[in-house]
Design a protein around this motif. Structure first.
Motif, PDB file in Angstrom:
ATOM      1  N   SER A  17      10.363  12.746 -36.587  1.00  0.00           N
ATOM      2  CA  SER A  17       9.017  13.015 -36.071  1.00  0.00           C
ATOM      3  C   SER A  17       8.413  11.771 -35.441  1.00  0.00           C
ATOM      4  CB  SER A  17       8.104  13.493 -37.202  1.00  0.00           C
ATOM      5  OG  SER A  17       8.587  14.688 -37.771  1.00  0.00           O
ATOM      6  N   LEU A  18       7.428  12.004 -34.602  1.00  0.00           N
ATOM      7  CA  LEU A  18       6.718  10.913 -33.934  1.00  0.00           C
ATOM      8  C   LEU A  18       5.323  11.408 -33.607  1.00  0.00           C
ATOM      9  CD1 LEU A  18       7.718   8.080 -33.070  1.00  0.00           C
ATOM     10  CD2 LEU A  18       8.071   8.996 -30.773  1.00  0.00           C
ATOM     11  N   THR A  19       4.332  10.538 -33.729  1.00  0.00           N
ATOM     12  CA  THR A  19       2.962  10.896 -33.367  1.00  0.00           C
ATOM     13  C   THR A  19       2.468   9.970 -32.267  1.00  0.00           C
ATOM     14  OG1 THR A  19       2.450  11.749 -35.578  1.00  0.00           O
ATOM     15  CG2 THR A  19       0.600  11.161 -34.164  1.00  0.00           C
ATOM     16  N   LEU A  20       2.034  10.565 -31.175  1.00  0.00           N
ATOM     17  CA  LEU A  20       1.459   9.816 -30.064  1.00  0.00           C
ATOM     18  C   LEU A  20      -0.064   9.820 -30.174  1.00  0.00           C
ATOM     19  CD1 LEU A  20       3.594  11.227 -27.107  1.00  0.00           C
ATOM     20  CD2 LEU A  20       4.121   9.334 -28.655  1.00  0.00           C
ATOM     21  N   SER A  21      -0.676   8.739 -29.724  1.00  0.00           N
ATOM     22  CA  SER A  21      -2.130   8.637 -29.715  1.00  0.00           C
ATOM     23  C   SER A  21      -2.613   8.340 -28.309  1.00  0.00           C
ATOM     24  CB  SER A  21      -2.596   7.513 -30.646  1.00  0.00           C
ATOM     25  OG  SER A  21      -2.173   7.725 -31.963  1.00  0.00           O
ATOM     26  N   CYS A  22      -3.811   8.831 -28.000  1.00  0.00           N
ATOM     27  CA  CYS A  22      -4.421   8.563 -26.700  1.00  0.00           C
ATOM     28  C   CYS A  22      -5.893   8.243 -26.937  1.00  0.00           C
ATOM     29  CB  CYS A  22      -4.272   9.749 -25.767  1.00  0.00           C
ATOM     30  SG  CYS A  22      -5.200   9.581 -24.221  1.00  0.00           S
ATOM     31  N   ALA A  23      -6.241   6.979 -26.720  1.00  0.00           N
ATOM     32  CA  ALA A  23      -7.625   6.545 -26.890  1.00  0.00           C
ATOM     33  C   ALA A  23      -8.353   6.649 -25.560  1.00  0.00           C
ATOM     34  CB  ALA A  23      -7.655   5.106 -27.398  1.00  0.00           C
ATOM     35  N   ALA A  24      -9.473   7.347 -25.577  1.00  0.00           N
ATOM     36  CA  ALA A  24     -10.249   7.564 -24.355  1.00  0.00           C
ATOM     37  C   ALA A  24     -11.518   6.714 -24.376  1.00  0.00           C
ATOM     38  CB  ALA A  24     -10.619   9.034 -24.215  1.00  0.00           C
ATOM     39  N   SER A  25     -11.926   6.261 -23.210  1.00  0.00           N
ATOM     40  CA  SER A  25     -13.173   5.520 -23.068  1.00  0.00           C
ATOM     41  C   SER A  25     -13.787   5.863 -21.717  1.00  0.00           C
ATOM     42  CB  SER A  25     -12.930   4.011 -23.177  1.00  0.00           C
ATOM     43  OG  SER A  25     -12.051   3.571 -22.162  1.00  0.00           O
ATOM     44  N   GLY A  26     -15.067   5.570 -21.586  1.00  0.00           N
ATOM     45  CA  GLY A  26     -15.755   5.864 -20.335  1.00  0.00           C
ATOM     46  C   GLY A  26     -16.716   7.026 -20.505  1.00  0.00           C
ATOM     47  N   ASN A  27     -16.803   7.857 -19.490  1.00  0.00           N
ATOM     48  CA  ASN A  27     -17.745   8.973 -19.466  1.00  0.00           C
ATOM     49  C   ASN A  27     -17.168  10.157 -20.246  1.00  0.00           C
ATOM     50  OD1 ASN A  27     -19.846  10.670 -18.909  1.00  0.00           O
ATOM     51  ND2 ASN A  27     -19.314  10.985 -16.756  1.00  0.00           N
ATOM     52  N   LEU A  28     -17.157  10.037 -21.562  1.00  0.00           N
ATOM     53  CA  LEU A  28     -16.454  11.019 -22.396  1.00  0.00           C
ATOM     54  C   LEU A  28     -17.190  12.335 -22.512  1.00  0.00           C
ATOM     55  CD1 LEU A  28     -15.207   8.659 -25.238  1.00  0.00           C
ATOM     56  CD2 LEU A  28     -14.091   9.280 -23.085  1.00  0.00           C
ATOM     57  N   LEU A  29     -18.510  12.330 -22.393  1.00  0.00           N
ATOM     58  CA  LEU A  29     -19.271  13.560 -22.567  1.00  0.00           C
ATOM     59  C   LEU A  29     -18.961  14.577 -21.487  1.00  0.00           C
ATOM     60  CD1 LEU A  29     -22.759  12.174 -23.645  1.00  0.00           C
ATOM     61  CD2 LEU A  29     -20.988  13.177 -25.085  1.00  0.00           C
ATOM     62  N   SER A  30     -18.416  14.125 -20.371  1.00  0.00           N
ATOM     63  CA  SER A  30     -18.151  15.035 -19.261  1.00  0.00           C
ATOM     64  C   SER A  30     -16.749  15.623 -19.305  1.00  0.00           C
ATOM     65  CB  SER A  30     -18.330  14.283 -17.946  1.00  0.00           C
ATOM     66  OG  SER A  30     -17.347  13.258 -17.847  1.00  0.00           O
ATOM     67  N   ILE A  31     -15.941  15.197 -20.250  1.00  0.00           N
ATOM     68  CA  ILE A  31     -14.552  15.675 -20.297  1.00  0.00           C
ATOM     69  C   ILE A  31     -14.511  17.155 -20.663  1.00  0.00           C
ATOM     70  CG2 ILE A  31     -12.354  15.487 -21.518  1.00  0.00           C
ATOM     71  CD1 ILE A  31     -12.816  12.529 -21.766  1.00  0.00           C
ATOM     72  N   LYS A  32     -13.766  17.930 -19.876  1.00  0.00           N
ATOM     73  CA  LYS A  32     -13.653  19.367 -20.103  1.00  0.00           C
ATOM     74  C   LYS A  32     -12.413  19.717 -20.912  1.00  0.00           C
ATOM     75  CE  LYS A  32     -15.939  20.171 -15.692  1.00  0.00           C
ATOM     76  NZ  LYS A  32     -15.816  20.747 -14.321  1.00  0.00           N
ATOM     77  N   ALA A  33     -11.388  18.913 -20.769  1.00  0.00           N
ATOM     78  CA  ALA A  33     -10.151  19.177 -21.501  1.00  0.00           C
ATOM     79  C   ALA A  33      -9.323  17.907 -21.525  1.00  0.00           C
ATOM     80  CB  ALA A  33      -9.353  20.301 -20.841  1.00  0.00           C
ATOM     81  N   MET A  34      -8.481  17.805 -22.544  1.00  0.00           N
ATOM     82  CA  MET A  34      -7.513  16.723 -22.617  1.00  0.00           C
ATOM     83  C   MET A  34      -6.165  17.322 -22.996  1.00  0.00           C
ATOM     84  SD  MET A  34      -9.584  13.563 -24.360  1.00  0.00           S
ATOM     85  CE  MET A  34      -8.268  12.414 -23.917  1.00  0.00           C
ATOM     86  N   GLY A  35      -5.137  16.550 -22.724  1.00  0.00           N
ATOM     87  CA  GLY A  35      -3.832  17.090 -23.044  1.00  0.00           C
ATOM     88  C   GLY A  35      -2.726  16.077 -22.894  1.00  0.00           C
ATOM     89  N   TRP A  36      -1.536  16.540 -23.178  1.00  0.00           N
ATOM     90  CA  TRP A  36      -0.324  15.740 -23.062  1.00  0.00           C
ATOM     91  C   TRP A  36       0.632  16.401 -22.080  1.00  0.00           C
ATOM     92  CZ3 TRP A  36       0.152  11.015 -25.212  1.00  0.00           C
ATOM     93  CH2 TRP A  36      -0.726  10.679 -26.245  1.00  0.00           C
ATOM     94  N   TYR A  37       1.224  15.571 -21.253  1.00  0.00           N
ATOM     95  CA  TYR A  37       2.231  16.004 -20.298  1.00  0.00           C
ATOM     96  C   TYR A  37       3.429  15.082 -20.439  1.00  0.00           C
ATOM     97  CZ  TYR A  37      -1.331  18.869 -18.039  1.00  0.00           C
ATOM     98  OH  TYR A  37      -2.287  19.818 -17.780  1.00  0.00           O
ATOM     99  N   ARG A  38       4.572  15.520 -19.950  1.00  0.00           N
ATOM    100  CA  ARG A  38       5.735  14.654 -19.997  1.00  0.00           C
ATOM    101  C   ARG A  38       6.538  14.773 -18.715  1.00  0.00           C
ATOM    102  NH1 ARG A  38       9.591  17.640 -24.580  1.00  0.00           N
ATOM    103  NH2 ARG A  38      10.465  19.250 -23.193  1.00  0.00           N
ATOM    104  N   GLN A  39       7.303  13.733 -18.472  1.00  0.00           N
ATOM    105  CA  GLN A  39       8.087  13.704 -17.236  1.00  0.00           C
ATOM    106  C   GLN A  39       9.385  12.961 -17.475  1.00  0.00           C
ATOM    107  OE1 GLN A  39       6.087  11.814 -13.896  1.00  0.00           O
ATOM    108  NE2 GLN A  39       7.260  13.037 -12.428  1.00  0.00           N
ATOM    109  N   THR A  40      10.469  13.549 -17.003  1.00  0.00           N
ATOM    110  CA  THR A  40      11.763  12.887 -17.013  1.00  0.00           C
ATOM    111  C   THR A  40      12.134  12.550 -15.573  1.00  0.00           C
ATOM    112  OG1 THR A  40      12.890  15.011 -16.963  1.00  0.00           O
ATOM    113  CG2 THR A  40      12.541  14.006 -19.115  1.00  0.00           C
ATOM    114  N   GLN A  41      13.064  11.615 -15.423  1.00  0.00           N
ATOM    115  CA  GLN A  41      13.414  11.152 -14.093  1.00  0.00           C
ATOM    116  C   GLN A  41      13.937  12.292 -13.235  1.00  0.00           C
ATOM    117  OE1 GLN A  41      16.010   7.782 -14.197  1.00  0.00           O
ATOM    118  NE2 GLN A  41      15.275   7.009 -12.245  1.00  0.00           N
ATOM    119  N   GLY A  42      13.392  12.425 -12.044  1.00  0.00           N
ATOM    120  CA  GLY A  42      13.849  13.451 -11.120  1.00  0.00           C
ATOM    121  C   GLY A  42      13.216  14.811 -11.308  1.00  0.00           C
ATOM    122  N   LYS A  43      12.354  14.916 -12.301  1.00  0.00           N
ATOM    123  CA  LYS A  43      11.704  16.202 -12.557  1.00  0.00           C
ATOM    124  C   LYS A  43      10.188  16.073 -12.425  1.00  0.00           C
ATOM    125  CE  LYS A  43      15.200  18.173 -15.638  1.00  0.00           C
ATOM    126  NZ  LYS A  43      15.446  18.831 -16.950  1.00  0.00           N
TER     127      LYS A  43
END
Length: 124
Positions: A17-43
């Motif tokens: 298992s592994l847990t990723l974290s994403c710390a956000a800063s800035g104009n946070l009150l306006s955020i409508k959604a957050m998420g995780w995406y991934r990408q491999t080479q060539g895709k």
């Protein structure tokens, strides 16, 4: 503007298992959604999991039952807990936030902000 910083990537063996974290800063009150995406080479970059401001969660089919997205509002951080990882999960994982951006005379109500990415490698 929203700034996103991912952490938690690394090298693990299949089944671990592994847990990723994403710390956000800035104009946070306006955020409508957050998420995780991934990408491999060539895709193309693909959605892993998303979480809206109304707590609606969406997972990619391959993530259902193995990955869990969550949020800690006090820390302005979202997480992606990944269980039972396999080599096909090897990719650069990116944090994403959807929110408004004003640039000069232009206004983008649903601008996509991205983090720098964190590498996840699953190998025996």
């Amino acid at each position: 503007q929203v700034q996103l910083v991912e952490s938690g990537g690394g090298v693990v063996q299949p089944g671990e298992s592994l847990t990723l974290s994403c710390a956000a800063s800035g104009n946070l009150l306006s955020i409508k959604a957050m998420g995780w995406y991934r990408q491999t080479q060539g895709k193309e970059r693909e959605m892993v999991a998303t979480l809206t401001s109304r707590n609606t969660i969406n997972y990619a089919d391959y993530a259902k039952g193995r990955f869990t997205i969550s949020r800690d509002n006090a820390k302005n951080t979202i997480y992606l807990k990944m269980d039972n990882l396999n080599p096909d999960d090897t990719a650069v994982y990116y944090c994403n936030a959807i929110g408004p951006l004003r640039s000069g005379d232009s206004y983008y109500p649903d601008y996509s902000f991205w983090g720098q990415g964190t590498q996840v490698s699953v190998s025996s």
